[in-house]
Design an enzyme around this catalytic site. Structure first.
Site, PDB file in Angstrom:
ATOM      1  N   VAL A  47      40.983  37.350 -29.996  1.00 52.43           N
ATOM      2  CA  VAL A  47      42.447  36.992 -29.589  1.00 52.43           C
ATOM      3  C   VAL A  47      43.029  36.260 -30.919  1.00 52.43           C
ATOM      4  O   VAL A  47      42.370  35.345 -31.461  1.00 52.43           O
ATOM      5  CB  VAL A  47      42.209  36.092 -28.265  1.00 52.43           C
ATOM      6  CG1 VAL A  47      43.673  35.910 -27.785  1.00 52.43           C
ATOM      7  CG2 VAL A  47      41.759  37.012 -27.101  1.00 52.43           C
ATOM      8  N   SER A  52      48.470  31.967 -35.828  1.00 51.94           N
ATOM      9  CA  SER A  52      48.630  33.335 -36.436  1.00 51.94           C
ATOM     10  C   SER A  52      49.924  34.061 -35.505  1.00 51.94           C
ATOM     11  O   SER A  52      50.856  34.719 -35.906  1.00 51.94           O
ATOM     12  CB  SER A  52      47.534  34.132 -36.112  1.00 51.94           C
ATOM     13  OG  SER A  52      47.713  35.276 -36.939  1.00 51.94           O
ATOM     14  N   LYS A  56      53.710  34.795 -36.964  1.00 49.86           N
ATOM     15  CA  LYS A  56      54.253  36.372 -36.673  1.00 49.86           C
ATOM     16  C   LYS A  56      55.456  36.386 -35.987  1.00 49.86           C
ATOM     17  O   LYS A  56      56.473  37.142 -36.515  1.00 49.86           O
ATOM     18  CB  LYS A  56      53.150  37.224 -36.140  1.00 49.86           C
ATOM     19  CG  LYS A  56      53.203  38.841 -36.282  1.00 49.86           C
ATOM     20  CD  LYS A  56      52.122  39.470 -35.948  1.00 49.86           C
ATOM     21  CE  LYS A  56      52.241  40.886 -36.547  1.00 49.86           C
ATOM     22  NZ  LYS A  56      50.915  41.662 -36.417  1.00 49.86           N
ATOM     23  N   ASP A  73      49.288  42.763 -31.198  1.00 52.62           N
ATOM     24  CA  ASP A  73      48.091  42.608 -31.459  1.00 52.62           C
ATOM     25  C   ASP A  73      47.193  41.141 -31.209  1.00 52.62           C
ATOM     26  O   ASP A  73      46.475  40.666 -31.806  1.00 52.62           O
ATOM     27  CB  ASP A  73      47.783  42.930 -33.190  1.00 52.62           C
ATOM     28  CG  ASP A  73      48.274  41.926 -33.988  1.00 52.62           C
ATOM     29  OD1 ASP A  73      49.332  41.249 -33.459  1.00 52.62           O
ATOM     30  OD2 ASP A  73      47.794  41.687 -35.002  1.00 52.62           O
ATOM     31  N   LYS A 113      49.034  52.115 -46.607  1.00 51.65           N
ATOM     32  CA  LYS A 113      49.926  51.058 -46.960  1.00 51.65           C
ATOM     33  C   LYS A 113      50.033  50.969 -48.473  1.00 51.65           C
ATOM     34  O   LYS A 113      49.189  51.135 -49.242  1.00 51.65           O
ATOM     35  CB  LYS A 113      49.652  49.781 -46.484  1.00 51.65           C
ATOM     36  CG  LYS A 113      49.850  49.763 -44.859  1.00 51.65           C
ATOM     37  CD  LYS A 113      50.144  48.349 -44.412  1.00 51.65           C
ATOM     38  CE  LYS A 113      50.764  48.301 -42.907  1.00 51.65           C
ATOM     39  NZ  LYS A 113      50.924  46.803 -42.491  1.00 51.65           N
ATOM     40  N   GLU A 140      45.575  45.980 -29.248  1.00 49.15           N
ATOM     41  CA  GLU A 140      45.619  46.832 -30.874  1.00 49.15           C
ATOM     42  C   GLU A 140      44.212  47.133 -31.137  1.00 49.15           C
ATOM     43  O   GLU A 140      43.182  46.203 -31.007  1.00 49.15           O
ATOM     44  CB  GLU A 140      46.176  46.189 -31.710  1.00 49.15           C
ATOM     45  CG  GLU A 140      46.356  46.907 -33.159  1.00 49.15           C
ATOM     46  CD  GLU A 140      47.080  46.221 -34.529  1.00 49.15           C
ATOM     47  OE1 GLU A 140      48.012  46.329 -34.676  1.00 49.15           O
ATOM     48  OE2 GLU A 140      46.158  45.416 -34.843  1.00 49.15           O
ATOM     49  N   THR A 153      38.947  43.291 -45.454  1.00 52.97           N
ATOM     50  CA  THR A 153      38.437  42.086 -45.160  1.00 52.97           C
ATOM     51  C   THR A 153      38.508  40.911 -46.684  1.00 52.97           C
ATOM     52  O   THR A 153      39.239  40.050 -46.595  1.00 52.97           O
ATOM     53  CB  THR A 153      36.821  41.883 -44.806  1.00 52.97           C
ATOM     54  OG1 THR A 153      36.693  42.881 -43.897  1.00 52.97           O
ATOM     55  CG2 THR A 153      36.350  40.568 -44.648  1.00 52.97           C
ATOM     56  N   GLU A 155      40.847  41.918 -49.200  1.00 53.14           N
ATOM     57  CA  GLU A 155      42.045  41.531 -49.153  1.00 53.14           C
ATOM     58  C   GLU A 155      42.665  40.660 -48.314  1.00 53.14           C
ATOM     59  O   GLU A 155      43.843  40.116 -48.720  1.00 53.14           O
ATOM     60  CB  GLU A 155      42.907  43.090 -49.145  1.00 53.14           C
ATOM     61  CG  GLU A 155      44.377  43.283 -49.783  1.00 53.14           C
ATOM     62  CD  GLU A 155      45.228  43.148 -48.675  1.00 53.14           C
ATOM     63  OE1 GLU A 155      46.372  43.205 -49.086  1.00 53.14           O
ATOM     64  OE2 GLU A 155      45.243  42.915 -47.684  1.00 53.14           O
TER      65      GLU A 155
HETATM   66  P1  0O2 Z   1      45.048  39.140 -38.363  1.00 54.96           P
HETATM   67  O1  0O2 Z   1      44.639  38.037 -39.057  1.00 54.96           O
HETATM   68  O2  0O2 Z   1      44.330  40.494 -38.656  1.00 54.96           O
HETATM   69  O3  0O2 Z   1      45.285  39.259 -36.934  1.00 54.96           O
HETATM   70  P2  0O2 Z   1      52.630  43.619 -39.809  1.00 54.96           P
HETATM   71  O4  0O2 Z   1      51.453  42.548 -39.578  1.00 54.96           O
HETATM   72  O5  0O2 Z   1      54.147  42.919 -39.593  1.00 54.96           O
HETATM   73  O6  0O2 Z   1      52.274  44.016 -41.221  1.00 54.96           O
HETATM   74  P3  0O2 Z   1      52.419  44.913 -37.380  1.00 54.96           P
HETATM   75  O7  0O2 Z   1      53.551  46.088 -37.072  1.00 54.96           O
HETATM   76  O8  0O2 Z   1      52.377  43.909 -36.659  1.00 54.96           O
HETATM   77  O9  0O2 Z   1      52.240  44.771 -38.869  1.00 54.96           O
HETATM   78  O10 0O2 Z   1      51.195  46.128 -37.015  1.00 54.96           O
HETATM   79  P4  0O2 Z   1      50.155  46.760 -38.217  1.00 54.96           P
HETATM   80  O11 0O2 Z   1      50.779  47.174 -39.330  1.00 54.96           O
HETATM   81  O12 0O2 Z   1      49.470  47.613 -37.181  1.00 54.96           O
HETATM   82  O13 0O2 Z   1      49.219  45.382 -38.499  1.00 54.96           O
HETATM   83  C1  0O2 Z   1      48.596  44.680 -37.891  1.00 54.96           C
HETATM   84  C2  0O2 Z   1      47.187  44.135 -38.343  1.00 54.96           C
HETATM   85  O14 0O2 Z   1      46.817  45.405 -39.203  1.00 54.96           O
HETATM   86  C3  0O2 Z   1      47.183  43.206 -39.358  1.00 54.96           C
HETATM   87  O15 0O2 Z   1      47.163  41.941 -38.426  1.00 54.96           O
HETATM   88  C4  0O2 Z   1      45.826  43.299 -39.833  1.00 54.96           C
HETATM   89  O16 0O2 Z   1      44.752  42.957 -39.371  1.00 54.96           O
HETATM   90  C5  0O2 Z   1      45.980  44.698 -40.266  1.00 54.96           C
HETATM   91  N1  0O2 Z   1      46.829  44.812 -41.444  1.00 54.96           N
HETATM   92  C6  0O2 Z   1      47.979  45.516 -41.575  1.00 54.96           C
HETATM   93  N2  0O2 Z   1      48.063  45.648 -42.741  1.00 54.96           N
HETATM   94  C7  0O2 Z   1      47.292  45.107 -43.788  1.00 54.96           C
HETATM   95  C8  0O2 Z   1      47.148  45.021 -45.143  1.00 54.96           C
HETATM   96  O17 0O2 Z   1      47.819  45.311 -45.947  1.00 54.96           O
HETATM   97  N3  0O2 Z   1      45.876  44.411 -45.384  1.00 54.96           N
HETATM   98  C9  0O2 Z   1      44.916  44.037 -44.379  1.00 54.96           C
HETATM   99  N4  0O2 Z   1      43.961  43.255 -44.986  1.00 54.96           N
HETATM  100  N5  0O2 Z   1      45.080  44.187 -43.057  1.00 54.96           N
HETATM  101  C10 0O2 Z   1      46.261  44.770 -42.731  1.00 54.96           C
HETATM  102  P5  0O2 Z   1      47.818  40.724 -39.084  1.00 54.96           P
HETATM  103  O18 0O2 Z   1      48.648  39.963 -38.108  1.00 54.96           O
HETATM  104  O19 0O2 Z   1      47.971  40.702 -40.458  1.00 54.96           O
HETATM  105  O20 0O2 Z   1      46.687  39.414 -39.155  1.00 54.96           O
END
Ligand code: 0O2
Length: 277
Positions: A47, A52, A56, A73, A113, A140, A153, A155
């Site tokens: 969760v 975080s 966001k 997510d 991406k 998600e 991981t 990156e």
């Molecule tokens: P965490 O710590 O994983 O929870 P956005 O977050 O605004 O780019 P969006 O539209 O909310 O994008 O959703 P998207 O694109 O599906 O991305 C959500 C999650 O995908 C991210 O969560 C990451 O886990 C992963 N992700 C997306 N882009 C990247 C990237 O370029 N590099 C890495 N390593 N992971 C990515 P969070 O919220 O970033 O963080």
């Protein structure tokens, strides 16, 4: 928002993550028990932390009352697989489930991406039953190969370290590494059939031995100790020879032996009943 509400709001998300992780692990177990190739390597879930979520919301300008709709997510499941081909199999499986409704698909494998990130994301609607009644929430699901996960991981940690501003010398290395990951996934796909065969025969061997040991254990309840010891010795002999076909044959024979003992035991039971009558 009253700070005390955070944990109450996040509680159904915790429940959804726990339930879904268990369901995907059972899916994996079902494949294994049937001796079929399993597209799932492992499953993790989390969760999103309060910090975080707040970050966001701030970044995307999400008002408090829209948090649950717009932060998709809050509940996250990650399914890791071995081969790129497994990803669509898992996604299809998710699409067929009656407990999940797919709301959105983000295919970052076809549309990598700019960062180099590759993964397949599904936003699904899932219902949890709470003491306040049913609650529908968004989850998600990220599906990616082990290689993609390794890259993401690493990156992600660098994004954290450099607060989203990764220096050019590091990002160009990351971009090279992302290409190497694509090549690695392609190479692994080219030997997929061989790897799958090897894994299936090791699973078959595992299932056979589990079954045989269980059957011999049961025989101890039906046959004399000396008879079962002989059967057991035969098993160890065949096991040491290591031939899977011999093990299969022995497994089938053991089934017949167990059935014969069961029938004999039932006859004896009937006999005792008749004498008693
Ligand atoms: P965490 O710590 O994983 O929870 P956005 O977050 O605004 O780019 P969006 O539209 O909310 O994008 O959703 P998207 O694109 O599906 O991305 C959500 C999650 O995908 C991210 O969560 C990451 O886990 C992963 N992700 C997306 N882009 C990247 C990237 O370029 N590099 C890495 N390593 N992971 C990515 P969070 O919220 O970033 O963080």
């Amino acid at each position: 928002m009253d700070i005390r509400l955070w944990h109450q709001i996040l509680s159904p998300y915790e429940q959804a993550v726990d339930e879904l992780m268990m369901k995907f692990r059972y899916m994996k177990r079902e494949y294994q028990e049937r001796g079929q190739y399993c597209p799932i390597e492992h499953v993790i879930g989390r969760v999103k932390s309060i910090s975080s979520i707040m970050e966001k919301m701030q970044k995307k300008n999400v008002p408090e009352e829209r948090m649950e709709e717009e932060i998709e997510d809050i509940a996250g499941i990650r399914i890791i697989c071995q081969f790129v081909e497994d990803i669509s199999r898992i996604a299809d499986e998710i699409g067929r489930r009656s407990d999940l409704e797919v709301l959105e698909i983000k295919d970052y494998i076809r549309n990598q991406k700019d960062s180099g990130y590759r993964s397949y994301h599904l936003v699904v609607r899932y219902s949890v039953e709470t003491i306040d009644g049913r609650k529908d929430i968004n989850v998600e699901i990220q599906i990616r190969t082990m290689a993609m996960d390794f890259w993401a991981t690493v990156e992600h940690s660098l994004q954290y370290k450099y607060k989203g501003r990764i220096p050019e010398r590091v990002s160009s290395r990351l971009s090279k590494a992302a290409n190497a990951i694509i090549s690695l996934d392609d190479e692994m796909s080219s030997v997929r059939e061989d790897i799958m065969d090897a894994q299936l025969s090791s699973q078959l061997r595992y299932n056979l031995i589990e079954d045989i040991v269980g059957s011999i254990e049961n025989l101890y309840r039906m046959a004399s100790r000396r008879e079962v010891e002989k059967i057991q010795e035969e098993f160890y002999r065949i096991y040491q020879q290591g031939n899977i076909e011999d093990l299969k044959q022995y497994h089938d024979q053991l089934d017949l032996i167990a059935q014969a003992y069961k029938a004999q035991k039932n006859r004896q039971g009937d006999g005792i009943k008749q004498v008693a009558e």
